[in-house]
Design a protein around this motif. Structure first.
Motif, short mmCIF file in Angstrom:
data_model
loop_
_atom_site.label_atom_id
_atom_site.label_comp_id
_atom_site.label_asym_id
_atom_site.label_seq_id
_atom_site.Cartn_x
_atom_site.Cartn_y
_atom_site.Cartn_z
N GLN A 57 -3.26 -12.70 -0.64
CA GLN A 57 -3.96 -11.67 0.14
C GLN A 57 -4.77 -10.77 -0.78
O GLN A 57 -5.89 -10.38 -0.45
CB GLN A 57 -2.97 -10.86 0.96
CG GLN A 57 -2.35 -11.66 2.08
CD GLN A 57 -1.21 -10.94 2.78
OE1 GLN A 57 -0.60 -10.03 2.24
NE2 GLN A 57 -0.90 -11.37 4.00
N ARG A 58 -4.22 -10.45 -1.95
CA ARG A 58 -4.95 -9.61 -2.91
C ARG A 58 -6.21 -10.33 -3.38
O ARG A 58 -7.28 -9.74 -3.48
CB ARG A 58 -4.07 -9.25 -4.11
CG ARG A 58 -2.82 -8.47 -3.79
CD ARG A 58 -3.07 -7.09 -3.28
NE ARG A 58 -3.57 -6.25 -4.34
CZ ARG A 58 -4.18 -5.10 -4.15
NH1 ARG A 58 -4.36 -4.64 -2.94
NH2 ARG A 58 -4.61 -4.38 -5.16
N VAL A 59 -6.07 -11.62 -3.69
CA VAL A 59 -7.24 -12.40 -4.13
C VAL A 59 -8.30 -12.39 -3.04
O VAL A 59 -9.49 -12.20 -3.32
CB VAL A 59 -6.83 -13.83 -4.54
CG1 VAL A 59 -8.04 -14.74 -4.65
CG2 VAL A 59 -6.06 -13.81 -5.86
N LEU B 285 -0.21 -18.04 -6.97
CA LEU B 285 -0.80 -18.07 -5.64
C LEU B 285 -0.14 -19.10 -4.73
O LEU B 285 -0.07 -18.92 -3.52
CB LEU B 285 -2.30 -18.34 -5.73
CG LEU B 285 -3.13 -17.25 -6.43
CD1 LEU B 285 -4.57 -17.69 -6.57
CD2 LEU B 285 -3.02 -15.93 -5.71
N ALA B 286 0.38 -20.17 -5.32
CA ALA B 286 1.05 -21.21 -4.55
C ALA B 286 2.37 -20.72 -3.97
O ALA B 286 2.87 -21.31 -3.01
CB ALA B 286 1.27 -22.44 -5.42
N HIS B 287 2.92 -19.64 -4.55
CA HIS B 287 4.24 -19.17 -4.14
C HIS B 287 4.28 -17.73 -3.64
O HIS B 287 5.33 -17.26 -3.23
CB HIS B 287 5.22 -19.31 -5.31
CG HIS B 287 5.35 -20.72 -5.80
ND1 HIS B 287 4.61 -21.21 -6.85
CD2 HIS B 287 6.08 -21.75 -5.33
CE1 HIS B 287 4.92 -22.48 -7.03
NE2 HIS B 287 5.80 -22.84 -6.13
N ASP B 288 3.18 -17.03 -3.70
CA ASP B 288 3.19 -15.59 -3.41
C ASP B 288 2.07 -15.24 -2.43
O ASP B 288 0.91 -15.13 -2.82
CB ASP B 288 3.03 -14.81 -4.71
CG ASP B 288 3.20 -13.31 -4.56
OD1 ASP B 288 2.99 -12.78 -3.45
OD2 ASP B 288 3.53 -12.66 -5.56
N MET B 289 2.44 -15.07 -1.16
CA MET B 289 1.46 -14.78 -0.12
C MET B 289 0.77 -13.43 -0.38
O MET B 289 -0.43 -13.28 -0.11
CB MET B 289 2.12 -14.78 1.25
CG MET B 289 1.13 -14.52 2.36
SD MET B 289 -0.25 -15.66 2.37
CE MET B 289 0.31 -16.82 3.55
#
Length: 63
Positions: A40-42, A32-36
Motif C-alpha cells: 500500500q505504501r508503494v 512486498l510479497a509478504h507485507d500488504m
C-alpha cells in the motif's frame, strides 16, 4: 491521501524511484510479497510520483 513516516519509507521510496541496486530491489520485492502494508505504501508513493510529474512536467520551469 495521508502519509505517515514508517522505518521502511526511505527504502520503499528508493524502490519506487528505481534507485536501489539489485540486492536491495530483491529484498524490497520479498517484503512486498509478504507485507500488504508495504504494498500500500508503494502504491501511495507511485501515486505521489505520478501527481508530481503531472504538476511539474519534464522541461517545465518553476518561477
Amino acid at each position: 491521501m495521508e502519509f505517515t513516516e514508517h522505518p521502511t519509507d526511505i527504502l520503499l521510496l528508493a524502490y519506487v524511484d528505481g534507485e536501489l541496486d539489485l540486492n536491495q530491489r530483491h529484498a524490497v520485492e520479498d517484503l512486498l510479497a509478504h507485507d500488504m502494508a508495504a504494498c500500500q505504501r508503494v502504491a501511495q508513493f507511485q501515486d505521489l510520483n505520478r501527481l508530481l510529474k503531472e504538476a511539474f512536467p519534464e522541461g517545465s520551469t518553476v518561477a
